[in-house]
Design an enzyme around this catalytic site. Structure first.
Site, PDB file in Angstrom:
ATOM      1  N   CYS A  35       3.513   3.224 -17.625  1.00  0.00           N
ATOM      2  CA  CYS A  35       4.017   1.842 -17.648  1.00  0.00           C
ATOM      3  C   CYS A  35       4.658   1.497 -18.983  1.00  0.00           C
ATOM      4  CB  CYS A  35       2.894   0.853 -17.339  1.00  0.00           C
ATOM      5  SG  CYS A  35       1.600   0.842 -18.587  1.00  0.00           S
ATOM      6  N   ASP A  37       3.151   0.569 -21.703  1.00  0.00           N
ATOM      7  CA  ASP A  37       2.433  -0.443 -22.481  1.00  0.00           C
ATOM      8  C   ASP A  37       1.709   0.190 -23.672  1.00  0.00           C
ATOM      9  OD1 ASP A  37       3.360  -2.161 -20.628  1.00  0.00           O
ATOM     10  OD2 ASP A  37       1.442  -2.626 -19.692  1.00  0.00           O
ATOM     11  N   CYS A  60       1.227  -5.631 -20.194  1.00  0.00           N
ATOM     12  CA  CYS A  60       1.069  -6.556 -19.068  1.00  0.00           C
ATOM     13  C   CYS A  60      -0.089  -7.528 -19.311  1.00  0.00           C
ATOM     14  CB  CYS A  60       0.795  -5.749 -17.807  1.00  0.00           C
ATOM     15  SG  CYS A  60      -0.858  -5.050 -17.803  1.00  0.00           S
ATOM     16  N   CYS A 104      -5.184  -0.503 -17.247  1.00  0.00           N
ATOM     17  CA  CYS A 104      -4.972  -1.421 -18.368  1.00  0.00           C
ATOM     18  C   CYS A 104      -6.267  -1.553 -19.178  1.00  0.00           C
ATOM     19  CB  CYS A 104      -4.532  -2.789 -17.863  1.00  0.00           C
ATOM     20  SG  CYS A 104      -3.286  -2.711 -16.558  1.00  0.00           S
TER      21      CYS A 104
HETATM   22 FE1  FES Z   1       0.117  -0.570 -17.872  1.00  0.00          FE
HETATM   23 FE2  FES Z   1      -1.105  -2.854 -17.587  1.00  0.00          FE
HETATM   24  S1  FES Z   1       0.539  -2.089 -16.373  1.00  0.00           S
HETATM   25  S2  FES Z   1      -1.331  -1.438 -19.207  1.00  0.00           S
END
Ligand code: FES
Length: 130
Positions: A35, A37, A60, A104
């Site tokens: 993702c 992040d 996110c 996450c």
């Molecule tokens: Fe990857 Fe939340 S979508 S950390």
């Protein structure tokens, strides 16, 4: 049923412990390649206890809520207690996350462990906790 619990929404809207710590004793930065992040945790450690903690999360809402909750959970704890905090504990404290958002909370566990590891390395302390 709502996708996100009240607690997730609260920690996402009013995240606790946002920011950085100058001269932190340990810093951990981790990311999720899928993702994109990124989560960074700063620790101030006195006498093997977390005296202060801050985070910066570029990610996110669930990652922000997980960082906020995880930092609240480790404040004031000693390092052995901190190392026992799992993503499952963070998720439970948030009253759950949707299955596709569990990774996450894994970032929070990994960032904390990376920060403790960094602290140990800087202080020639073994990364070993009972
Ligand atoms: Fe990857 Fe939340 S979508 S950390």
């Amino acid at each position: 049923m709502a996708l996100y619990s009240e607690k997730v929404m609260d920690h996402f809207r009013n995240p606790r412990n946002v920011g950085s710590i100058e001269n932190a004793d340990g810093i951990g930065e981790v990311g999720n390649a899928k993702c994109g992040d990124i989560m960074k945790i700063y620790l101030k450690i006195d006498d093997e206890k977390i005296s202060d903690v801050k985070f910066e999360t570029f990610g996110c809402g669930s990652a922000i809520a997980s960082s906020s909750m995880a930092t609240e959970m480790i404040k004031g704890k000693n390092l052995s207690e901190v190392m026992k905090i799992t993503n499952k504990a963070v998720t439970e404290a948030l009253d759950g996350l949707p299955a596709h958002k569990l990774h996450c909370s894994v970032l929070a566990e990994e960032a904390i462990q990376a920060a403790v590891k960094d602290y140990c390395k800087k202080n020639n302390r073994e990364f070993n906790f009972v």
